[in-house]
Design an enzyme around this catalytic site. Sequence first.
Site, PDB file in Angstrom:
ATOM      1  N   GLU A 129     -48.853  17.206 -11.309  1.00 28.97           N
ATOM      2  CA  GLU A 129     -47.719  16.922 -12.159  1.00 28.97           C
ATOM      3  C   GLU A 129     -46.343  16.377 -11.450  1.00 28.97           C
ATOM      4  OE1 GLU A 129     -49.675  19.813 -12.129  1.00 28.97           O
ATOM      5  OE2 GLU A 129     -50.002  20.308 -14.198  1.00 28.97           O
ATOM      6  N   HIS A 139     -48.349  32.059 -17.153  1.00 23.72           N
ATOM      7  CA  HIS A 139     -48.720  31.142 -18.221  1.00 23.72           C
ATOM      8  C   HIS A 139     -47.514  31.606 -19.296  1.00 23.72           C
ATOM      9  CE1 HIS A 139     -52.308  30.184 -16.208  1.00 23.72           C
ATOM     10  NE2 HIS A 139     -52.619  29.572 -17.195  1.00 23.72           N
TER      11      HIS A 139
HETATM   12  C1  LIG Z   1     -51.053  22.884 -11.942  1.00 23.07           C
HETATM   13  C2  LIG Z   1     -51.918  23.381 -13.170  1.00 23.07           C
HETATM   14  N1  LIG Z   1     -51.748  22.201 -14.051  1.00 23.07           N
HETATM   15  C3  LIG Z   1     -52.710  22.487 -15.010  1.00 23.07           C
HETATM   16  C4  LIG Z   1     -53.253  23.717 -15.372  1.00 23.07           C
HETATM   17  C5  LIG Z   1     -53.955  23.695 -16.932  1.00 23.07           C
HETATM   18  N2  LIG Z   1     -55.536  23.965 -16.277  1.00 23.07           N
HETATM   19  C6  LIG Z   1     -56.143  25.034 -16.247  1.00 23.07           C
HETATM   20  S1  LIG Z   1     -57.543  24.892 -15.556  1.00 23.07           S
HETATM   21  C7  LIG Z   1     -57.579  23.229 -15.543  1.00 23.07           C
HETATM   22  C8  LIG Z   1     -58.692  22.667 -15.098  1.00 23.07           C
HETATM   23  C9  LIG Z   1     -59.331  22.687 -13.701  1.00 23.07           C
HETATM   24  O1  LIG Z   1     -60.275  22.219 -13.192  1.00 23.07           O
HETATM   25  P1  LIG Z   1     -60.957  22.654 -11.750  1.00 23.07           P
HETATM   26  O2  LIG Z   1     -60.064  23.015 -10.853  1.00 23.07           O
HETATM   27  O3  LIG Z   1     -62.155  21.680 -11.659  1.00 23.07           O
HETATM   28  O4  LIG Z   1     -61.504  24.237 -12.271  1.00 23.07           O
HETATM   29  P2  LIG Z   1     -62.579  24.569 -13.218  1.00 23.07           P
HETATM   30  O5  LIG Z   1     -61.760  25.027 -14.450  1.00 23.07           O
HETATM   31  O6  LIG Z   1     -63.349  23.522 -13.341  1.00 23.07           O
HETATM   32  O7  LIG Z   1     -63.319  25.626 -12.575  1.00 23.07           O
HETATM   33  C10 LIG Z   1     -56.305  23.089 -15.979  1.00 23.07           C
HETATM   34  C11 LIG Z   1     -55.804  21.432 -15.969  1.00 23.07           C
HETATM   35  C12 LIG Z   1     -53.170  24.612 -14.544  1.00 23.07           C
HETATM   36  N3  LIG Z   1     -53.806  25.985 -14.460  1.00 23.07           N
HETATM   37  N4  LIG Z   1     -52.260  24.569 -13.329  1.00 23.07           N
END
Ligand SMILES: Cc1ncc(C[n+]2csc(CCOP(=O)(O)OP(=O)(O)O)c2C)c(N)n1
Lengths: 346, 346, 330, 330
Positions: B60, B129
Amino acid sequence: MRKLDYAGAIREAMAQEMERDPRVFVYGIGVPTWSSIFGTTKGLTEQFGPERCFDTPICEDTMTGFGLGAAIRGLRPIHVHIRVDFMILATNQLLNMVSNYIYSTGGKLKVPLVVRAVVGRGWGQGAQHSKSLFSNFTHIPGLKVIAPTTASDVKGMLTAAIRDDNPVICFEHRWLYWAEEEVPEEPYEVPLGVGRILRPGRDVTVVGLSWMNVEARLAADILYKRGVSVEIVDPRTLAPLDEDLIVESVKRTGRCIVADCDWVESGFSAELAARISEKCFGRLKAPVKRIGFAHTPCPTVRELENEFYPNARTIVRGIEEMLGLEAANLDGEDFFSHERRFRGPF
Amino acid sequence: MRKLDYAGAIREAMAQEMERDPRVFVYGIGVPTWSSIFGTTKGLTEQFGPERCFDTPICEDTMTGFGLGAAIRGLRPIHVHIRVDFMILATNQLLNMVSNYIYSTGGKLKVPLVVRAVVGRGWGQGAQHSKSLFSNFTHIPGLKVIAPTTASDVKGMLTAAIRDDNPVICFEHRWLYWAEEEVPEEPYEVPLGVGRILRPGRDVTVVGLSWMNVEARLAADILYKRGVSVEIVDPRTLAPLDEDLIVESVKRTGRCIVADCDWVESGFSAELAARISEKCFGRLKAPVKRIGFAHTPCPTVRELENEFYPNARTIVRGIEEMLGLEAANLDGEDFFSHERRFRGPF
Amino acid sequence: MTLDPEPLPKTTSIQLFKSLFLARRSEEYIVKHYPENLMRTPMHMSMGQEFVSVGVCAALEGKADVFASYRSHAAFLAQTHDTDLFFSELYGRSSGTGEGKGGSMHLASPGQGHILSSGVVATQIPVAVGAGFANMRLGTGRTAVVFFGDGAADAGVFWESLNVAALYRLPVMFVCEDNGYAVDTPREARQVPASLTEAVKAFVCDSYEDDSGDVESVYRLARGAVEKAHRERRPAFLNVKCCRYLEHVGTGDDWHWGYRDKAAVEREWISRDALLQQRVRLASLQMSESAIVAVEDEIDRAIRASVAKASQAPIPGPERLYAGVFHEKA
Amino acid sequence: MTLDPEPLPKTTSIQLFKSLFLARRSEEYIVKHYPENLMRTPMHMSMGQEFVSVGVCAALEGKADVFASYRSHAAFLAQTHDTDLFFSELYGRSSGTGEGKGGSMHLASPGQGHILSSGVVATQIPVAVGAGFANMRLGTGRTAVVFFGDGAADAGVFWESLNVAALYRLPVMFVCEDNGYAVDTPREARQVPASLTEAVKAFVCDSYEDDSGDVESVYRLARGAVEKAHRERRPAFLNVKCCRYLEHVGTGDDWHWGYRDKAAVEREWISRDALLQQRVRLASLQMSESAIVAVEDEIDRAIRASVAKASQAPIPGPERLYAGVFHEKA
Ligand SMILES: Cc1ncc(C[n+]2csc(CCOP(=O)(O)OP(=O)(O)O)c2C)c(N)n1
Ligand SMILES: Cc1ncc(C[n+]2csc(CCOP(=O)(O)OP(=O)(O)O)c2C)c(N)n1
Ligand SMILES: [Mg+2]
Ligand SMILES: [Mg+2]
């Protein structure tokens, strides 16, 4: 008693706590450099070794998470930022992690993390080296926020903060670093959450934050000569706030000026003004007045800086207006001014 | 007129501006996904191509600097955050860069950057959140901050924001996304900085922010039955604030409750309460009352969430207390409650 | 990566199976009962990925300080085996570690070494580095382990944390549960390095990759990695390929999103599901079907008991709202 | 790195000398007059490092959008050659681009391609990436260039920005003025990668290193790099070794800090000062001493004229404080 300046008092608090408790350590960008954060960390590396007083890469967000992790696993970190503007890079860790780690575990975890952030005016700092942002942190439940004004307070409050099992952010105005005072040599705590009447008075209460208490004292001296008696209340801890002390004072004087070294809009002065207006309803002879930065980014050029920053003159004018006094000629007054004392480069 | 919900109104504002001006683009984590930020970006990639509506890596801070760079060099970016909690990672760019880029160039640069941030309650969101943090941005000179309540307002205000040559942060409460209203089909602007009286009344003014206006309307309906006439003022734009509208209303009613969906301490409600107390001094029949989140991190468990969040009931009780009325039995009232409407998982 | 040719002790294989089964069955329970709307917290399911944290936590034999993301059901159970705490927290009861305040995204049992899960991507990573620093300074002999998704490696804080851990010579285990997606965005649409495993090597850590889909492979890898991390005093990066079976958040599937192909996922992953593999392995180790079923039944009973306890546990009263914002002395 | 054997056109060599001399002499003026306390803004001097930005900006022939750090006197002058604006800003006059509001750390002349310098380490990097995106989308033919110190590569935002630039295939020039220190902290005490130039290669960019200390070497390198960046549509990383002659901030030296050895710095850097080298080169190109002196004199006169103008320019009146917080329509 021996005299010590504010910077020395900070240094002493940290050194004594490091001596007392091997879990305490200090770190941050530039902490062990020659200039040692305005002298506040001078000699600590030599005294306690590089494991307990060290420099870091330029990655404030990570180093804040690092402090959190060290704190919950048994150490007592003190993280130092030479400007609050750089602590902004750690907002995510402070707001999303540090502030709710305890709550999310039902109060069981300890987070004995102290974050020191320098604020204040320098030599044409400009928009990126001049913020205060007190309210951005007092807004957040789970963070304690302090802003001591005097050397003896900063020693006692920083000691209390280091011993506290909760995260504490300590704001230090750099112009205070030179302020000398009698400071006890032995370690002691000034409890967090307890304000202080810096000067008793009858006609008007000035609630001053950090450096503005120095300006308030000068204003009070000037007004004293005109027969106006100013009470100065220093909350010292911004969160949790010693509301009673402030409210009692304003109820007595019936008038209040909140003097902040931060922007007024949505600033901590708004919180103070809102509370005082509510709690002293019907007892106020005039609306609470707020004094603070102009609502602009901080300009670099001195002439505009002088307009941007409030000072004793602003407070005098505010009180005169509130009391319906004519504006006195202040030309003869010797305003204690670090703009004059302070030279570049920073 | 055809009806549209708030989410659809956002989508329409963006689509129409993208149509009108090829420099406008939308981006952010998850923007073109199937769930498309609660439907607000649905179909934009298909309509305008992946160069003008795209997903990003999870960074971000960088993507905010990216928006700033694109904005000053001729594009008009709209950056979307599915939670304000994630926008916190961009605090550095927003406070140290975006807010003072124009000032540092003497007003010559344009920064037509819109940042949309979703706030609001969901399905056990917990501490990370659920934030709002309005005041952390209204505190900063150089940022415009809006929080529209109605579908027609959000369309017009977002349109105005996109056309504005200054950075605008748009806070959108997710529960509003479902709110339907008659919304003109053609593009139009609702000027920033102009508030709105959502409901005229005589006895007390509620200054509501975002979702709390919905709660305020419900409270007003309930109180109406008891002969209490509530005026609801929606500032819509938080910075710059339409102070006059609010002050005039409170001067008329003599009483004011500020209802925020954010923490009260050092919140935007503090700014409102401080201003109203000052500007309506001597005209208030009771102190300004602030309503907002409990001063704790947001708990996940529903029973505590219900205590944490203010709602129509809180407003009713606040007004009753202010007017010295007995607390009515509200058991029969049908509180419009998204806790009931809303189901998991998020 | 070389596989240790020595077979693991049979007890270890059984232990790994138990741990896998515990996580899987607990989540199957959630899938079944989530629609009752009594677990009112978002669910990011580990299903399919459990073998990563199960293998790593087992390798650390309890001496881990675990930091994890919102997707940490498996990590929590692998480290704590505590279904009582787990279900109490999901049901929002006083008996949960966060007395329900944390929910699924903020699982915590610091005393058992699962420190706290975090819902903001990558935020837990630097905290683990600090914990690693404390462990080193205090000589606890524990290892800080951080689980995160491939999405977290988009974030600068990942690179900063790796740098700091290596700079301060901390044996922190960085474990990437690389399921290839952040929500529905594939890694290639977010990261340019062809291989994360290669890219991190510039950061003076030991970097490993595993795409076996096998819990024993991960276990061996982690054992070797943690031993070497302590010996060399530097962090380890484990990139373990895995597959999330269910939707990003929630308990259903997400084939209708269209970003991945059901048949391919079934062929490449579900068909060689780690739990199934491990069950087959137990059989090949001469464990009888009835003995396996007995193990499974015991776990099922434990889960049912925990759920029953959780359902009867008190809901936190309103007075708890303001409690615990600051540390409460015991 | 291979050096182009072809000599540069003589006019280019002269141009580079002029640009170097302009930056050096402007700063020498500052060193001399700063103690008068009329330039009331912090000074982060470029002295010693000028050849980096001079070489790069010359290579881009004006078609650059430059983003730089607080240490950007040289970059500003290399891009704009505008000593009027420069000194007006330092003296805090209405005629500065920021009418004195910006000062030394926030030099800006967007119309001339020096967008804005930033005082927070690494913050300018992602902004350059966004500018690169706009240039691509609008087909301006301009190149976004970002200058930063080796300290900025400690920061995650550097890695994120590189990733984003490569992912979106943007020909952004990342130029590291690698003077080996962040204030007094050497790179080795902050970064584990043995070589940044190598580490960034994982991020699908073209990575170059230069330790010639020579402006023509940097110029050639940058020309090739920018050409390739546009051709391949990917970012370039230039790691140029250099030396800051003066203290981190301020116009004095810092030998008393004790973190670096004066004799070594003189031997390794000052003795082969880029400006001196270039002057010698001009001589070897048959430029007479008097012709060189004439060039120098002209620049000196320009600087004196700019300073004189700045000193006579109006100081912004108090009414300007609230002006320009938001964009002011012309
Ligand atoms: C800093 C931040 N930006 C956006 C989000 C929204 N978000 C929640 S989970 C996610 C995907 C994360 O992917 P990954 O790290 O590969 O974990 P996975 O869900 O695949 O286990 C996002 C973008 C967040 N939680 N935190
Ligand atoms: C985010 C941030 N943290 C800390 C600082 C304080 N600071 C100013 S300059 C500097 C050193 C930067 O070193 P480098 O990037 O190598 O640039 P150089 O000064 O060597 O040109 C530091 C730490 C800052 N400006 N910004
Ligand atoms: Mg993933
Ligand atoms: Mg450097």
